[in-house]
Write a protein that holds these residues in place. Structure first.
Motif, short mmCIF file in Angstrom:
data_model
loop_
_atom_site.label_atom_id
_atom_site.label_comp_id
_atom_site.label_asym_id
_atom_site.label_seq_id
_atom_site.Cartn_x
_atom_site.Cartn_y
_atom_site.Cartn_z
N UNK A 320 0.82 -1.20 0.00
CA UNK A 320 0.00 0.00 0.00
C UNK A 320 0.87 1.26 0.00
N UNK A 321 0.43 2.30 -0.70
CA UNK A 321 1.19 3.56 -0.68
C UNK A 321 1.09 4.22 0.69
N UNK A 322 2.13 4.99 1.02
CA UNK A 322 2.13 5.67 2.31
C UNK A 322 0.94 6.61 2.42
N UNK A 323 0.35 6.67 3.59
CA UNK A 323 -0.81 7.53 3.82
C UNK A 323 -1.67 6.99 4.93
N UNK A 324 -2.77 7.67 5.18
CA UNK A 324 -3.62 7.29 6.30
C UNK A 324 -4.29 5.94 6.09
N UNK A 325 -4.62 5.58 4.82
CA UNK A 325 -5.27 4.29 4.56
C UNK A 325 -4.35 3.14 4.95
N UNK A 326 -3.07 3.24 4.58
CA UNK A 326 -2.08 2.22 4.94
C UNK A 326 -1.96 2.11 6.46
N UNK A 327 -1.88 3.24 7.14
CA UNK A 327 -1.74 3.24 8.60
C UNK A 327 -2.93 2.56 9.26
N UNK A 328 -4.14 2.85 8.76
CA UNK A 328 -5.34 2.25 9.37
C UNK A 328 -5.44 0.76 9.09
N UNK A 329 -5.06 0.33 7.88
CA UNK A 329 -5.06 -1.11 7.59
C UNK A 329 -4.10 -1.85 8.52
N UNK A 330 -2.91 -1.29 8.71
CA UNK A 330 -1.93 -1.93 9.61
C UNK A 330 -2.47 -1.97 11.03
N UNK A 331 -3.09 -0.86 11.49
CA UNK A 331 -3.66 -0.83 12.84
C UNK A 331 -4.72 -1.93 13.01
N UNK A 332 -5.63 -2.05 12.04
CA UNK A 332 -6.71 -3.05 12.15
C UNK A 332 -6.13 -4.46 12.22
N UNK A 333 -5.17 -4.77 11.38
CA UNK A 333 -4.61 -6.13 11.37
C UNK A 333 -3.77 -6.40 12.62
N UNK A 334 -3.08 -5.40 13.13
CA UNK A 334 -2.32 -5.57 14.38
C UNK A 334 -3.27 -5.82 15.54
N UNK A 335 -4.36 -5.05 15.60
CA UNK A 335 -5.35 -5.23 16.68
C UNK A 335 -5.98 -6.62 16.60
N UNK A 336 -6.31 -7.09 15.40
CA UNK A 336 -6.88 -8.42 15.24
C UNK A 336 -5.86 -9.50 15.63
N UNK A 337 -4.59 -9.27 15.33
CA UNK A 337 -3.55 -10.19 15.77
C UNK A 337 -3.50 -10.26 17.29
N UNK A 338 -3.51 -9.09 17.95
CA UNK A 338 -3.46 -9.06 19.42
C UNK A 338 -4.66 -9.79 20.01
N UNK A 339 -5.85 -9.53 19.48
CA UNK A 339 -7.06 -10.20 19.97
C UNK A 339 -6.94 -11.72 19.81
#
Length: 435
Positions: A320-339
């Motif tokens: 994904x190109x740098x930007x807010x969309x990339x940051x949010x996708x990474x956040x969602x997948x990291x949170x799902x990993x933690x859960x």
């Protein structure tokens, strides 16, 4: 205390790095020193707890928590900070070896499981509290030099509460019986039971004390027995697999990770509270279902989920190109990993370790397995910043995914099913397979 001290560095790391001029390597040393200290603290804490009593040891640990916290707050450079982080680690490790034992020995048998598992709930709650406190402090006073010292200083408050609270708590009746102090043990039981039940339970406490003495008959000579050695290696392997999911890289460096993903400093520290919240939710879900699903099935499912989310984080960071969309996708997948991790692998590994070892080798085997688990935790904490610096987020999470595939193969071929099986059945199985 355990959770807060392991989690507080997450939000404090950016201002701390700017203030003390940390490099990726010194960041790793400062963070991981607490974990390496915990490995030795668990061993030392277990010995002191057996010798002087559970209550005495928790009181001592509260003082070490205070001393270590104040040392960290007043540290003039990263080397002194790393030293006091190691001292804090001794307290964290000592708590990990003492508190569950104290809870198990003082709780009524019908409430023991629920009370002891609250220990794990409170650890992740402490980490969540650290993330929230950091976010509040940084949002209000983030521009103040040395604000990380205030974040760390908050940890002295629960240490004081722990000390004052334990002054009013009784000693473990099981430990008192083991010391031949039956009258004191009966007095303790009478505080938390009816008088009739307290007297009836003394016989049970005597029996458990005898079992405990029998469980400590194993020594280094038992490592010469092939099936014992292999069983201990499986326990140590489980600890390594749990830690190389990278869960604590997120719990220690989550704010920094989200900053690298594209969030601003203020947004990253706030977004990181989601990791803490879903960690607590995950452990609650895990405890609710842990006795309804076979251990191996749940463990294999957990590693499948965490490995999938590792791949998704890596692909998001790479494609994904740098930007807010990339940051949010990474956040969602990291949170799902933690859960996923906290709902399955986190509590399951500790449960399987408590179930898989015969009484004779239990103390030796669990001690070795937990020591290896802490060392693996420390290596991940030490290596994460320089590895991300050298390889980037994508390749780092691809590496975690590769470890996940190895863990799946290990569990499928080596880890026994322990649900609804007695210690005797497990021992017979291992004797027959590896004798």
């Amino acid at each position: 205390m355990f959770g807060y001290d392991t989690g507080v560095v997450n939000g404090a790391l950016d201002p701390l790095t700017a203030d003390l001029g940390l490099t990726p390597l010194s960041e790793g040393i400062v963070v991981s020193n607490l974990v390496f200290g915990a490995a030795f603290g668990a061993v030392i804490g277990g010995v002191l707890s057996d010798r002087y009593g559970r209550r005495h040891n928790i009181l001592l640990l509260s003082l070490v928590f205070m001393f270590g916290t104040l040392g960290c707050v007043l540290s003039p450079n990263w080397q002194i900070l790393a030293l006091f982080r190691f001292i804090l680690g001794l307290a964290v490790g000592g708590a990990s070896a003492t508190v569950p034992v104290y809870l198990a020995e003082i709780a009524p048998v019908e409430r023991r499981g629920g009370i002891v598992t609250r220990n794990e709930v409170m650890i992740v709650s402490g980490q969540f509290a650290a993330f929230v406190v950091n976010a509040i402090i940084f949002s209000l006073w983030g521009e103040i030099d040395g604000i990380w010292r205030v974040m760390l200083l908050v940890a002295v408050l629960p240490a004081i509460v722990l000390f004052l609270g334990m002054l009013r708590m009784p000693e473990s009746p099981r430990w008192l019986v083991a010391q031949g102090r039956d009258e004191e043990a009966l007095a303790v039981l009478s505080q938390v039971r009816t008088t009739e039940r307290a007297r009836a339970e003394m016989a049970e406490v005597h029996r458990l004390a005898e079992e405990e003495r029998a469980a400590k008959t194993a020594g280094a000579v038992d490592l010469g027995v092939r099936w014992v050695r292999l069983l201990i290696l499986i326990g140590a392997g489980l600890g390594i697999c749990q830690q190389f999911t990278g869960i604590n890289s997120v719990m220690y460096y989550g704010t920094q990770l989200l900053g690298d993903a594209g969030f601003s400093s203020n947004s990253a520290i706030i977004a990181n509270t989601l990791n803490g919240a879903f960690s607590v939710i995950g452990i609650a879900v895990g405890i609710a279902v842990i006795n309804k699903i076979k251990r191996r099935t749940m463990l294999l499912g957990g590693f499948t989920l965490t490995t999938t989310f590792h791949l998704l984080v890596g692909l998001s960071a790479m494609l994904m190109p740098d930007g807010s969309a990339k940051a949010w996708f990474i956040l969602v997948f990291v949170v799902l990993f933690v859960f996923s991790m906290q709902a399955t692998i986190g509590p399951l590994v500790w449960l399987i370790l408590s179930e898989m070892f015969p009484l004779k080798i239990r103390s030796l085997a669990i001690g070795i397995s937990i020591f290896v688990l802490w060392i693996a935790n420390g290596l991940v904490a030490l290596g994460f910043p320089p590895v991300v610096k050298a390889l980037g987020i994508a390749n780092t999470f691809f590496a975690f995914a590769a470890f996940g595939l190895l863990a799946l193969a290990f569990i499928a071929t080596r880890v026994p099913e322990t649900k609804d099986r007695s210690l005797e059945e497990l021992e017979d199985d291992f004797r027959a397979r590896y004798a």
